[in-house]
Enzyme design. Structure first.
Site, PDB file in Angstrom:
ATOM      1  N   GLU A  49       0.908  -1.151   0.016  1.00 50.87           N
ATOM      2  CA  GLU A  49       0.076   0.147   0.023  1.00 50.87           C
ATOM      3  C   GLU A  49       0.838   1.112   0.088  1.00 50.87           C
ATOM      4  OE1 GLU A  49      -2.816   0.004   3.328  1.00 50.87           O
ATOM      5  OE2 GLU A  49      -3.803  -1.429   2.368  1.00 50.87           O
ATOM      6  N   ASP A  60      -6.248   9.757   9.256  1.00 52.58           N
ATOM      7  CA  ASP A  60      -5.246   9.404   9.636  1.00 52.58           C
ATOM      8  C   ASP A  60      -4.671  10.055  11.007  1.00 52.58           C
ATOM      9  OD1 ASP A  60      -4.282   7.602   7.508  1.00 52.58           O
ATOM     10  OD2 ASP A  60      -4.262   9.418   6.309  1.00 52.58           O
TER      11      ASP A  60
END
Length: 263
Positions: A49, A60
């Protein structure tokens, strides 16, 4: 069949679980990030990823946010991220790359141009966390038509009514977010995750990979044992943030992949 589909077929035939690693493109700089990414397959990573740096990464936690800021400060852009993938592809034509990020940079580039360029750079799939299923016509459907998997997130709050909509146009695999909240905020527990993975697998033939809150080889093994594989991101990014040499970062990744593959 995409590289992602081929990888899961290969793992299934071998009776193995997948280990997926996340790194931010360009963190702490282009050359170091490229060296890390090039070393991931030998460290046991099945799928990479690759984070796309963005100024407002709302899903995040601090670890990934700071990684994105370091990358942006070092001059990383969507264009440079695709260049990094293309450089990796010069030496590896089999390991799948999933580009993970937010829609704004893609929208600014133009969806058609982005998909053409991503495909040419060797990107195999997309995780775009701020595009819900209601917006599938924006990117999901065009991406699949271009030969890219579009990977959707399911979470602890994705109930039985919502799950079919989430799965409707998903391909490659389903990414189950094991905790509520942001990346790096808590630790995943196999006892909590197992029933949720089983619920999702009852609704789809796609592999279900679990991420968020996995930071040790033992946790990677435990999570992979109740799913089709484990994703580790923040723990690896923390090693990079600490200024560890690339070989130490990759040794840490190897310990995690060994854990997942032991499941």
């Amino acid at each position: 069949m995409t590289r992602i589909d081929a990888k899961f077929a290969e793992l299934s035939a071998a009776g193995k679980k997948a280990f997926v690693s996340y790194v931010m493109a360009g963190d702490p700089d282009f050359d170091t990030a490229l060296e890390v990414v090039k070393g991931l397959p030998a460290a046991g990573v099945d799928i990479i990823e690759l984070g796309l740096p963005f100024t407002d990464p709302m899903a995040d936690g601090p670890t990934i946010q700071l990684a994105g800021q370091r990358a942006l400060d070092a001059g990383m852009t969507l264009e440079r991220t695709l260049q990094l993938a293309a450089e990796f592809r010069k030496g590896d034509d089999t390991t799948p790359i999933v580009l993970m990020g937010y829609y704004n940079p893609i929208y600014n580039r133009g969806v058609d141009k982005f998909l053409t360029d991503a495909k040419a750079a060797g990107i195999d799939g997309l995780i775009v966390v701020d595009l819900p299923p209601e917006e599938d016509d924006e990117l999901c459907i065009p991406a699949q038509a271009a030969g890219l998997n579009f990977i959707r997130l399911a979470t602890p709050t994705t109930d039985d009514k919502r799950l079919p909509r989430v799965l409707q146009n998903t391909s490659g695999f389903v990414y189950y977010v094991s905790i509520t909240g942001i990346t790096g905020a808590a630790e995943a527990e196999a006892g909590d995750v197992g029933p949720e993975v089983a619920r999702i697998k009852a609704a789809t033939d796609l592999p279900v990979i679990v991420g968020f809150g996995i930071n040790t080889p033992e946790k990677a093994r435990n999570i992979a044992s109740i799913s089709d594989g484990a994703v580790v991101g923040s723990a690896i990014v923390s090693q990079i943030a600490a200024g560890k040499p690339v070989e130490e970062v990759l040794a840490f990744v190897k310990s995690l992949s060994d854990g997942a593959h032991a499941a």
